[in-house]
Scaffold this motif. Structure first.
Motif, PDB file in Angstrom:
ATOM      1  N   ARG A  51       9.849   0.582   4.638  1.00  0.00           N
ATOM      2  CA  ARG A  51      10.221   1.646   3.696  1.00  0.00           C
ATOM      3  C   ARG A  51      11.039   1.068   2.530  1.00  0.00           C
ATOM      4  NH1 ARG A  51      11.362   5.161   7.342  1.00  0.00           N
ATOM      5  NH2 ARG A  51      13.450   4.407   7.735  1.00  0.00           N
ATOM      6  N   LEU A  52      11.992   0.193   2.833  1.00  0.00           N
ATOM      7  CA  LEU A  52      12.794  -0.445   1.781  1.00  0.00           C
ATOM      8  C   LEU A  52      11.940  -1.357   0.906  1.00  0.00           C
ATOM      9  CD1 LEU A  52      15.964  -1.313   3.891  1.00  0.00           C
ATOM     10  CD2 LEU A  52      15.735   0.511   2.184  1.00  0.00           C
ATOM     11  N   LEU A  53      11.026  -2.090   1.524  1.00  0.00           N
ATOM     12  CA  LEU A  53      10.113  -2.961   0.787  1.00  0.00           C
ATOM     13  C   LEU A  53       9.236  -2.133  -0.144  1.00  0.00           C
ATOM     14  CD1 LEU A  53       8.879  -5.783   0.315  1.00  0.00           C
ATOM     15  CD2 LEU A  53       7.377  -5.329   2.282  1.00  0.00           C
ATOM     16  N   ARG A  54       8.712  -1.021   0.361  1.00  0.00           N
ATOM     17  CA  ARG A  54       7.868  -0.140  -0.439  1.00  0.00           C
ATOM     18  C   ARG A  54       8.624   0.377  -1.664  1.00  0.00           C
ATOM     19  NH1 ARG A  54       7.291   4.034   2.864  1.00  0.00           N
ATOM     20  NH2 ARG A  54       5.873   2.916   4.222  1.00  0.00           N
ATOM     21  N   ARG A  73      -3.703  -9.970  13.338  1.00  0.00           N
ATOM     22  CA  ARG A  73      -4.391  -9.026  12.465  1.00  0.00           C
ATOM     23  C   ARG A  73      -3.719  -7.653  12.439  1.00  0.00           C
ATOM     24  NH1 ARG A  73     -10.702  -8.340  13.060  1.00  0.00           N
ATOM     25  NH2 ARG A  73     -10.477 -10.511  12.500  1.00  0.00           N
ATOM     26  N   TYR A  74      -3.279  -7.158  13.601  1.00  0.00           N
ATOM     27  CA  TYR A  74      -2.687  -5.824  13.624  1.00  0.00           C
ATOM     28  C   TYR A  74      -1.417  -5.774  12.783  1.00  0.00           C
ATOM     29  CZ  TYR A  74       1.253  -6.586  16.828  1.00  0.00           C
ATOM     30  OH  TYR A  74       2.438  -6.978  17.393  1.00  0.00           O
ATOM     31  N   ARG A  75      -0.668  -6.874  12.717  1.00  0.00           N
ATOM     32  CA  ARG A  75       0.538  -6.910  11.880  1.00  0.00           C
ATOM     33  C   ARG A  75       0.166  -6.825  10.400  1.00  0.00           C
ATOM     34  NH1 ARG A  75       6.081  -7.763  13.563  1.00  0.00           N
ATOM     35  NH2 ARG A  75       6.006  -8.463  15.686  1.00  0.00           N
ATOM     36  N   ARG A  76      -0.882  -7.540  10.022  1.00  0.00           N
ATOM     37  CA  ARG A  76      -1.338  -7.459   8.620  1.00  0.00           C
ATOM     38  C   ARG A  76      -1.774  -6.043   8.287  1.00  0.00           C
ATOM     39  NH1 ARG A  76      -4.274 -12.168   9.850  1.00  0.00           N
ATOM     40  NH2 ARG A  76      -6.215 -11.025   9.620  1.00  0.00           N
ATOM     41  N   ARG A  77      -2.476  -5.427   9.225  1.00  0.00           N
ATOM     42  CA  ARG A  77      -2.931  -4.042   9.000  1.00  0.00           C
ATOM     43  C   ARG A  77      -1.742  -3.093   8.863  1.00  0.00           C
ATOM     44  NH1 ARG A  77      -7.310  -6.108   8.066  1.00  0.00           N
ATOM     45  NH2 ARG A  77      -9.175  -5.887   9.316  1.00  0.00           N
ATOM     46  N   LEU A  78      -0.714  -3.269   9.696  1.00  0.00           N
ATOM     47  CA  LEU A  78       0.487  -2.436   9.580  1.00  0.00           C
ATOM     48  C   LEU A  78       1.099  -2.571   8.193  1.00  0.00           C
ATOM     49  CD1 LEU A  78       2.364  -3.046  12.978  1.00  0.00           C
ATOM     50  CD2 LEU A  78       1.394  -0.883  12.175  1.00  0.00           C
ATOM     51  N   LEU A  79       1.187  -3.785   7.709  1.00  0.00           N
ATOM     52  CA  LEU A  79       1.764  -4.016   6.395  1.00  0.00           C
ATOM     53  C   LEU A  79       0.881  -3.414   5.297  1.00  0.00           C
ATOM     54  CD1 LEU A  79       3.952  -5.335   4.622  1.00  0.00           C
ATOM     55  CD2 LEU A  79       2.533  -7.402   4.606  1.00  0.00           C
ATOM     56  N   GLY A  82       0.995   0.328   5.415  1.00  0.00           N
ATOM     57  CA  GLY A  82       2.306   0.815   5.021  1.00  0.00           C
ATOM     58  C   GLY A  82       2.557   0.718   3.517  1.00  0.00           C
ATOM     59  N   LEU A  83       1.779  -0.104   2.833  1.00  0.00           N
ATOM     60  CA  LEU A  83       1.969  -0.293   1.384  1.00  0.00           C
ATOM     61  C   LEU A  83       0.826   0.290   0.554  1.00  0.00           C
ATOM     62  CD1 LEU A  83       3.285  -3.975   1.384  1.00  0.00           C
ATOM     63  CD2 LEU A  83       4.625  -1.856   1.236  1.00  0.00           C
ATOM     64  N   ARG A  84      -0.110   0.977   1.186  1.00  0.00           N
ATOM     65  CA  ARG A  84      -1.287   1.456   0.446  1.00  0.00           C
ATOM     66  C   ARG A  84      -0.955   2.473  -0.643  1.00  0.00           C
ATOM     67  NH1 ARG A  84      -2.417   3.779   5.645  1.00  0.00           N
ATOM     68  NH2 ARG A  84      -1.960   6.002   5.571  1.00  0.00           N
ATOM     69  N   ASP A  85       0.198   3.130  -0.563  1.00  0.00           N
ATOM     70  CA  ASP A  85       0.551   4.105  -1.593  1.00  0.00           C
ATOM     71  C   ASP A  85       1.358   3.489  -2.753  1.00  0.00           C
ATOM     72  OD1 ASP A  85       2.826   3.660  -0.082  1.00  0.00           O
ATOM     73  OD2 ASP A  85       3.489   5.738  -0.141  1.00  0.00           O
ATOM     74  N   VAL A  86       1.537   2.150  -2.747  1.00  0.00           N
ATOM     75  CA  VAL A  86       2.225   1.484  -3.849  1.00  0.00           C
ATOM     76  C   VAL A  86       1.188   1.233  -4.946  1.00  0.00           C
ATOM     77  CG1 VAL A  86       3.554  -0.518  -4.605  1.00  0.00           C
ATOM     78  CG2 VAL A  86       3.900   0.415  -2.302  1.00  0.00           C
ATOM     79  N   GLU A  87       1.271   2.031  -5.986  1.00  0.00           N
ATOM     80  CA  GLU A  87       0.279   1.988  -7.056  1.00  0.00           C
ATOM     81  C   GLU A  87       0.286   0.637  -7.770  1.00  0.00           C
ATOM     82  OE1 GLU A  87      -0.647   4.431 -11.118  1.00  0.00           O
ATOM     83  OE2 GLU A  87       0.233   5.517  -9.415  1.00  0.00           O
ATOM     84  N   GLY A  88      -0.903   0.049  -7.886  1.00  0.00           N
ATOM     85  CA  GLY A  88      -1.070  -1.193  -8.628  1.00  0.00           C
ATOM     86  C   GLY A  88      -0.578  -2.440  -7.906  1.00  0.00           C
ATOM     87  N   LEU A  89      -0.290  -2.335  -6.622  1.00  0.00           N
ATOM     88  CA  LEU A  89       0.262  -3.466  -5.879  1.00  0.00           C
ATOM     89  C   LEU A  89      -0.700  -4.644  -5.868  1.00  0.00           C
ATOM     90  CD1 LEU A  89       2.378  -4.770  -3.980  1.00  0.00           C
ATOM     91  CD2 LEU A  89       1.139  -3.699  -2.079  1.00  0.00           C
ATOM     92  N   GLU A  90      -0.169  -5.808  -6.213  1.00  0.00           N
ATOM     93  CA  GLU A  90      -0.885  -7.071  -6.044  1.00  0.00           C
ATOM     94  C   GLU A  90      -0.358  -7.698  -4.763  1.00  0.00           C
ATOM     95  OE1 GLU A  90       0.072  -9.308  -9.539  1.00  0.00           O
ATOM     96  OE2 GLU A  90      -1.260  -8.127 -10.806  1.00  0.00           O
TER      97      GLU A  90
END
Length: 185
Positions: A51-54, A73-79, A82-90
């Protein structure tokens, strides 16, 4: 005014692979503004830290994090989820090769120089090295590990100064498997 593009570099590797050095170099050259080590390793803190990272990313920060747990893989998926709503994220993935010999050389050198976590790093490295090859995502940058050359005396001194308890012989045998001749084989 131009909005800043949020950027996250995730550096993944075994203990001793050079993750921290890579992140520090990225910070020094301005590619990232902040680096966070093992930030999302502990699943109990994962949601709060995510949440803080987002929030930081939504403000346009360029951040680098590292952790060996993203071999899973599951850890990558969690990340990623968890960040899919950060618009324009690279989102950039950087992986170090799994090179037990080079990592062991680096850890032992660090342990002889006073790195207090060398024993734990060796045990974690052996755990990763004895697993099937990690799943590295397509498009990830893969970097080699630059190991430091060891001599026999350094290895012997390391194992004399680091107490591995009753499992010492097993740990030495497992390390010998990866270092080969350096332990007198």
């Amino acid at each position: 005014m131009v909005a800043a593009v949020p950027h996250l570099t995730v550096v993944v590797g075994c203990p001793g692979s050079g993750q921290t050095g890579h992140l520090l170099a990225l910070k020094e050259d301005g590619s990232i503004q902040e680096h966070l080590e093992d930030y999302l390793e502990n699943l109990l803190d994962f949601e709060r830290n995510l949440r803080l990272l987002r929030l930081s990313l939504q403000m346009g920060c360029r951040i680098g994090i590292c952790g060996r747990s993203f071999f899973e893989r599951y850890r990558r998926r969690l990340l990623e989820n968890g960040l899919r709503d950060v618009e324009g994220l690279e989102l950039e993935w950087v992986y170090f090769e799994v090179d037990p010999r080079a990592c062991l050389e680096n850890i032992i050198k660090g342990g002889l120089a006073g790195d207090g976590k060398a024993k734990d790093d060796i045990l974690r490295l052996l755990e990763v090295a004895e697993q099937p090859a990690p799943d590295i995502p397509a498009g990830a940058t893969v970097l080699p590990v630059a190991g430091q050359v060891l001599n026999d005396r350094e290895i012997v001194r390391f194992f004399r100064t680091h107490d591995f308890g009753p499992d010492r012989d097993d740990v030495v045998k497992r390390v010998r498997k990866h270092l080969g001749q350096e332990l007198g084989d």
